[in-house]
Write a protein that holds these residues in place. Sequence first.
Motif, PDB file in Angstrom:
ATOM      1  N   HIS A   1       4.032  10.240  -9.501  1.00  0.00           N
ATOM      2  CA  HIS A   1       3.334  10.475 -10.749  1.00  0.00           C
ATOM      3  C   HIS A   1       2.648  11.835 -10.753  1.00  0.00           C
ATOM      4  N   ARG A   2       2.033  12.163  -9.620  1.00  0.00           N
ATOM      5  CA  ARG A   2       1.368  13.470  -9.510  1.00  0.00           C
ATOM      6  C   ARG A   2       2.372  14.596  -9.654  1.00  0.00           C
TER       7      ARG A   2
ATOM      8  N   LYS B   1     -10.665  -3.890  -4.143  1.00  0.00           N
ATOM      9  CA  LYS B   1     -10.092  -5.219  -3.942  1.00  0.00           C
ATOM     10  C   LYS B   1     -10.917  -6.071  -3.001  1.00  0.00           C
TER      11      LYS B   1
ATOM     12  N   ARG C   1       2.119   6.900  -6.781  1.00  0.00           N
ATOM     13  CA  ARG C   1       1.115   7.859  -7.236  1.00  0.00           C
ATOM     14  C   ARG C   1       1.571   9.279  -6.940  1.00  0.00           C
ATOM     15  N   GLU C   2       2.223   9.442  -5.786  1.00  0.00           N
ATOM     16  CA  GLU C   2       2.757  10.752  -5.410  1.00  0.00           C
ATOM     17  C   GLU C   2       3.767  11.235  -6.455  1.00  0.00           C
TER      18      GLU C   2
ATOM     19  N   GLU D   1      -6.927   7.383  -2.444  1.00  0.00           N
ATOM     20  CA  GLU D   1      -6.443   6.347  -3.353  1.00  0.00           C
ATOM     21  C   GLU D   1      -6.395   4.989  -2.645  1.00  0.00           C
TER      22      GLU D   1
ATOM     23  N   VAL E   1       0.848  -1.200   0.000  1.00  0.00           N
ATOM     24  CA  VAL E   1       0.000   0.000   0.000  1.00  0.00           C
ATOM     25  C   VAL E   1       0.881   1.246   0.000  1.00  0.00           C
TER      26      VAL E   1
ATOM     27  N   THR F   1      -6.685   8.861   5.910  1.00  0.00           N
ATOM     28  CA  THR F   1      -6.349   7.906   4.851  1.00  0.00           C
ATOM     29  C   THR F   1      -6.545   8.559   3.486  1.00  0.00           C
TER      30      THR F   1
ATOM     31  N   THR G   1      -8.978   5.619   8.867  1.00  0.00           N
ATOM     32  CA  THR G   1      -8.884   6.879   9.595  1.00  0.00           C
ATOM     33  C   THR G   1      -9.195   8.030   8.650  1.00  0.00           C
TER      34      THR G   1
ATOM     35  N   LYS H   1       2.605   1.772  -3.351  1.00  0.00           N
ATOM     36  CA  LYS H   1       1.713   2.288  -4.397  1.00  0.00           C
ATOM     37  C   LYS H   1       1.420   3.761  -4.187  1.00  0.00           C
ATOM     38  N   CYS H   2       1.257   4.167  -2.914  1.00  0.00           N
ATOM     39  CA  CYS H   2       1.021   5.579  -2.630  1.00  0.00           C
ATOM     40  C   CYS H   2       2.221   6.405  -3.063  1.00  0.00           C
TER      41      CYS H   2
ATOM     42  N   LEU I   1      -4.492  -6.710  -0.197  1.00  0.00           N
ATOM     43  CA  LEU I   1      -3.893  -5.383  -0.098  1.00  0.00           C
ATOM     44  C   LEU I   1      -2.384  -5.465   0.088  1.00  0.00           C
TER      45      LEU I   1
ATOM     46  N   MET J   1      -0.407   7.732   9.417  1.00  0.00           N
ATOM     47  CA  MET J   1      -1.640   8.107  10.091  1.00  0.00           C
ATOM     48  C   MET J   1      -2.845   7.349   9.584  1.00  0.00           C
ATOM     49  N   SER J   2      -2.628   6.416   8.660  1.00  0.00           N
ATOM     50  CA  SER J   2      -3.757   5.602   8.209  1.00  0.00           C
ATOM     51  C   SER J   2      -3.401   4.129   8.320  1.00  0.00           C
TER      52      SER J   2
END
Lengths: 748, 748
Positions: A49-50, B707, A46-47, B699, A39, B696, B693, A42-43, A708, A687-688
Amino acid sequence: MSNGGGGAGASISTHLLDLLEEPIPGVGTYDDFHTIDWVREKCKDRERHRKINSKKKESAWEFTKSLYDAWSGWLVVTLTGLASGALAGVIDIVADWLNDLKEGVCLSAMWFNHEQCCWDSNETTFAERDKCPQWKTWAELILGQAEGPGSYIMNYFMFTFWALSFAFLAVSLVKVFAPYACGSGIPEIKTILSGFIIRGYLGKWTLMIKTITLVLAVASGLSLGKEGPLVHVACCCGNIFSYLFPKYSKNEAKKREVLSAASAAGVSVAFGAPIGGVLFSLEEVSYYFPLKTLWRSFFAALVAAFVLRSINPFGNSRLVLFYVEYHTPWYLFELFPFILLGVFGGLWGSTRFGKYPVLEVITVAAITAIVAFPNPYTRQNTSELIKELFTDCGPLESSQLCQYRSQMNGSQAYPAGSDAAAAPGVYSAMWQLSLALVFKIIMTIFTFGLKVPSGLFIPSMAIGAIAGRIVGIAVEQLAYYHHDWFLFREWCEVGADCITPGLYAMVGAAACLGGVTRMTVSLVVIVFELTGGLEYIVPLMAAVMTSKWVGDAFGREGIYEAHIRLNGYPFLDAKEEFTHTTLAREVMRPRRNDPPLAVLTQDDMTLAELQNIISQTSCNGFPVIVSKESQRLVGFALRRDITIAIENARRKQEGIMLNSWVYFTQHAPTLPADSPRPLKLRSILDMSPFTVTDHTPMEIVVDIFRKLGLRQCLVTHNGRLLGIITKKDILRHMAQMANQDPESIMFN
Amino acid sequence: MSNGGGGAGASISTHLLDLLEEPIPGVGTYDDFHTIDWVREKCKDRERHRKINSKKKESAWEFTKSLYDAWSGWLVVTLTGLASGALAGVIDIVADWLNDLKEGVCLSAMWFNHEQCCWDSNETTFAERDKCPQWKTWAELILGQAEGPGSYIMNYFMFTFWALSFAFLAVSLVKVFAPYACGSGIPEIKTILSGFIIRGYLGKWTLMIKTITLVLAVASGLSLGKEGPLVHVACCCGNIFSYLFPKYSKNEAKKREVLSAASAAGVSVAFGAPIGGVLFSLEEVSYYFPLKTLWRSFFAALVAAFVLRSINPFGNSRLVLFYVEYHTPWYLFELFPFILLGVFGGLWGSTRFGKYPVLEVITVAAITAIVAFPNPYTRQNTSELIKELFTDCGPLESSQLCQYRSQMNGSQAYPAGSDAAAAPGVYSAMWQLSLALVFKIIMTIFTFGLKVPSGLFIPSMAIGAIAGRIVGIAVEQLAYYHHDWFLFREWCEVGADCITPGLYAMVGAAACLGGVTRMTVSLVVIVFELTGGLEYIVPLMAAVMTSKWVGDAFGREGIYEAHIRLNGYPFLDAKEEFTHTTLAREVMRPRRNDPPLAVLTQDDMTLAELQNIISQTSCNGFPVIVSKESQRLVGFALRRDITIAIENARRKQEGIMLNSWVYFTQHAPTLPADSPRPLKLRSILDMSPFTVTDHTPMEIVVDIFRKLGLRQCLVTHNGRLLGIITKKDILRHMAQMANQDPESIMFN
C-alpha cells in the motif's frame, strides 16, 4: 595484507550481495495444509500500500492504478455478491425444476416447473390450481391414466427412480471430480478463515461441481438443505474473484477479508437475510473481522440479496423467504412451551451426526424416496413444508393444517378463525406430522456425513418446525377445551383462538437451528429477517438461549467445531476460554528430556552445517542467536525460506560451496583469505520475532496467538532463548488439558 | 560462623516474608485518568474464576456461590436493561409533560400532558382532537381568551419563559452538582471502554443529575436530542449495578463488558432498535467485544426495549418509533437524489461543532425559543417533526405537508393520492421547512458544546429529514409536471404519484446521522428498525455510504473521535490504520540525547536507592534487569505498586530501613551479617512483560497495543533491554506523523 585483502573481498562481495537483496521468488508463500502468519501478511500488505501511495503522484497512470487499488475491495465484494446471488437463483430454479421432474413434466414447455406450467391456467379455482392440462404426471404420460392404484404405483416408481438417479449422479460427480465439494463446507471455511491453507478447497473446480451436485442432491429429496453449501459456493466465488486483484490474490490475510464478506453473502442469499448474514459471518465463521470487513460484508450481502430478488426464483418478489403475519400477540405463559421447544432444540443439537459416512448414498436416497412418497409432509419440498408450518390459519388458507370447525361450516356466522376446535383434518395432519418428524430425524442423522453437498440448516429447521407445530396445536386445543384453567383464564376468551400454532413452529425451528449451530444473535436476526416478525423476538430469544444452554450442557461444541476437531485442523477457537494455570515453560519445546532446540548462530556456521541442521530436523523454522554461549536471540528464519534462499543463491551466485560461511548479520564476518564467498541470509531473517518469558501464563500466550494470529512464539528467560511454542503445541496442550488425544491435532 | 548466621537470618526472614506474600491491598488498582492493563485484568479474572471453581465442590454454600458467580453476568445485564428501559420511559413521559407545560396545563389533572388530557374528549373530530375544554393554554388561563393577538403574545411569552427556566435550571444543576453530566457522553464512554479510568463519570451522582437535566434540556426546546445522553444514562446504570457483583466491580476489564452491553441497551431504548443498539455498541463504542458480550448486549438491549414498550410512553404500543409504510416502491433513477442527500449528510457531518462552549446557555435558549415559536415545524417536538416528515401522504393524513389537490377537493372521484399536484398548503409548508432547516442548522451548531446534556442524533436526523422532504417534494412536482422526461417516462404514469417524499426524508435523516457519526451498518440497521422498511435498504445504504465518503474526504474523523482528540484522552482508534514505516527504536524512550532509562536491578539496590529513583523520575513503571552490565530483562514493576508495597512493608514489617536491600528474586541475596532485614518485592514484579525487538515495525507494535490492550511494552536488542514504549508514546508518535501537536495527548 591478508586482512586488507579480506576487507576488500568482503566489500566487493557485500556489494554483489546487496544487488541480490531483491525479493527472492517464493519466499513468504505457504505450503498446503500450513498455517499463515497474519502479522507478516498484514505487514506485506501495508508495504504494498505504501509503495502504491508513494508512486501515486508520479503519473496519471500510477494515479489510476492507486485508485483501482483503493476501490478493488469494493469491486471484489460487489462481484462476489453478484455472482453469489446469481448462482443462488440458478440453483433455486434448477433444483425446483428437477424436484418437479420427479412427479411429472410440462408438455407445453419442458423447462417449466409445475407452478410455472400451471401459471396461465387461471380458469381453475384456487384449490385446484395445481392441476392443469399442460402438466402431466408420469402415470398420465406412460399409462395414460391419472387415478387409480396403477398410476399411484407408477408415480411412486418414477419418483424413486429419479431420486436415485439424481443421488447417484451427485455422488459420482463429487467422487470423480471434486472430493472437496461434499458436506456443507462451513467447518473448512472456518478453518481457512482462521488462517489455514487448503489448496483447491475454494477453487473453480470445487465451485462448478458443488453447484451442479448441490442441485442434484437437493432434487433427490435427501434430507439435506442447500443453505450451508451456498456459503461454500459464495466463498468459492469470493476466492476466484480475488484472483483478479493482486491486492487480494497475493496476500492470504487480505483474501480472508473477501472470504468473510463472501460467507455473509452466502447466508444472505440462503435465507434472504442480509443483516443476519453479516452477523453469521461475524459470530460464526470469521476469525478476524475488522470494521472495514463489516461494511464490505454488509454490502456484499445486500448486493447478493438484491440479485436474488431480481431473479425472483420463488415468484413472490419478497426478500423475505417465510413471510408471516400473525394476528394475535403472544402471552407470558406461552414462554413455558417455548422454553420446552428450546430444550428439544438443544437435545437435537447434541445428537451425534456424521458417524455413518460409509453408508452408501444410494441406499439412503432409496430409503428416503420410498418412505417419503406416501406422506405429503415428507414428499414436498422442505422449504415449502416449513413455510406451511409457519403459516397462521386465515380464512383463505386451504392447508389441511387449518381445517378448523369454523372453516368447515364455511359460513360467515362466526368471525374467521374464532372457533379453534380442530376438525378431523387437523388430527390426521398431526399424525402425519408426527411420522414426518420421526422420519426426518432419522434420515437427517444418516444423511449428514454422506459424500454429497449437504447442509443441516433446513432439515434442522424442518424438524423444529414440525415439533413446534405439534406442540402449538396441542396447546391450542388445550386452551380451547380448558379455557377456564388458571393459566388460560386470564388471557383467552371463550371460543377465541389466542394461540398461534405457526408461532410455535417458528420458535421450534429457531431452537433446533440454534442447538445445532450454537448461534444466538445471528440466528435470532436471521429468523427475524426470514419472517419479518420483530414482535416475536422474546420467544425466539428464550428458545434459542435455552437450546444453546441445553446443547452446551451435553457437550460444549457445536457441529462445526466437532467437525473441525474430527479432521484435526489447527483451529484455535476464540470462543473457548483457556482456564488452566500452566506456564509457557511447561508447553514449550524442547521438553525436559528432549534434545536441545535446533538453533542457528548469526555468523559462525557454514552452509554444510546449516543444511545438516535443516535435514536433521522437521521443524518449520529456526531461531537465530548471537552465539551458542550467550544464547541471546537475534531473529527467526523459516525452513521454507532458508531452503528457497539457498537454492536461489546456488543458481544465481557463483562460488557458493558447502564450506561457504552463512551469516545473518548486516556485514559479513571477517573471514580467512582463502574461504569461499559467504552467503548472506539477512533478507529472510525475521528480526522481530514474538517472544514471551518462560513465566508467562499460558492463558496470555493463547490470547496472543488468537488475537495476533501467530504461528510460533519464542520463549526466553532473562533475555536468553529457552524454547519455542507453535500453534500446534498450544492446540496439543489444550487437547491434553481437556483429556483428549493430543495427537489428534495433525497440522501446524 | 558469620556465614552460617547470615544463612539462618536469611532463612528466618524468608519465612517471615513468605507469610507476607499475601496480596497487598491496593496493588493492582489504578489511579484516576490512567489506562488499565487489559492483560493483567483478564488474568486476575481467570484466577478468581479458578478459585471459585476449585472450591465449588467443597460445600453447598460454595456451590451456590459459584452458581451466583456464573449467572451474575446475565443478572447484571438484565438489571441494566430493566433500569435503562424504565429510566428512558420516565424521561420520555416527564419531558413530554414539561414540553406541553410550555403551552398550557390540563385543568382536570395537572400531571397529564396535552394528549392525555384530551384523550377522553372523543366528541371532537379527528382534526380538532388537540382542542379540548380541559386543556387550557396560558393565554386562556391568565387572560381568559383563546384567540387574538394578546393571547398570542401571552402564549409566546410563557413559552419563552418556561424554556428559559428549564434551560437555566438544567445548566445550574450540571454546574453545581455534576460537571460530567454535560454533553452526550459518548466520546468519554468510548474512551472508558478503550481502557481509561475517569472516576465518577459513570457514578450515581452523574446518573441522577444527567437524568433530571436531560428532561429539562429536552423540554427547554434547545436543538438537542435525548438519544446520546440515554447511552450515558444506561452506562451509568450498568456501572452502578456492576458494584453489586464483585466479579465486575473489582475488575476493570469485566466491568467494561457490562458497559458495552449497557451502551447497546441505551441505543435500544433511544430508538426502540435492539439489533441496531448491539451493532452500535460493536461498531461505534466498544473496544473489546468478545462474543459473550455480543449475546449479553443483545439480551440487555431486548430487555430494555421491552420495558420501554411496557411503559409505552408514546401511547402507540409499538416498538418501532417512526413506523412507516410506503405504498410505492422506489425507482433506480431516484438513487441520484438519494446520493445527493448523502453528499448533504457528509457536508453536515464535516461541520465543526463545539467551538462555542463559552456561549451562555440562557442566550441560546432564549434565541431558540423566540425564533422557534412562530414556525410550527420548529415549535413542535423534534421527534414528532421527524415522524411527520417521514410519513407517506395517505387519504387520512391531515398534515399541511399532504395538502395535494386530490385531497383538497375531498371527493372520491380520483383515487386517493393519485393527483400529485401540490396545493398551496404544500408550498407554504416548503417555505416554513426551508426556514426551519436554516434555523436548525444554526442552532444545532451553537447548541452542541453547551454545558447541558445534549445529543446530536435527533437534531441531525431532523436536519436530514427536512432537507430530504424538501428534495422529495421537489422531485415529486418535477415528475408530475415533466412526466414525459426520459427519466420519469419509464417509471411514472401520468397523474400517478410515483415519488414518496417521506422516503426522501428517511434517507436524508440517515445520511445526516451517518455524516456526523460515520456509522454505516449499525446506522442502516437502526433506521431500518426505526421505520420497519426492509425494502428501502438500498437507498439508505447508498446515501449512508456517500455521506461517509464525503465526510471522510473533509476530515477522516467523526464527531466522537474529534471530541476525544480535543480532550487529549489516550484513545488508540482501532479503525485508523498506522501506515508509516518507523521502527520501534525510533519511538521508544530514551530518545537519542535523553538520559538513560530508569531501571531497577534485581538484587543489588537499597531501599534508599530505590526511593531515589522513584522520586527523581515520573514514569509509571520501571523495568527490572539482572545487572547493569548484562542489561538482561527480568520483569517490570509499576511505580504505584512499588510505593504501596514499601508503605505496606514499613507498616507491617519491623526492621525495614533506608539501607535495607531490595530484591526481586525468589531467594534473598547473601548479605553481610550486620545488614538490616531485606525487602522482598517479587510479588509485585510482573515476570512476563511484553517485549518487542528494536527492529519491530511500529505498525506491528500498534497492532499489539490495540489487540492486547497494553499500557507499555519493553524494547530489546539481541536480548538486552534498550527502552520502553508506552501507549502515550505511540499516540504522540501518531500525532506527530499526522502533523498534529504531540503534546495534545495528555494522559497515559
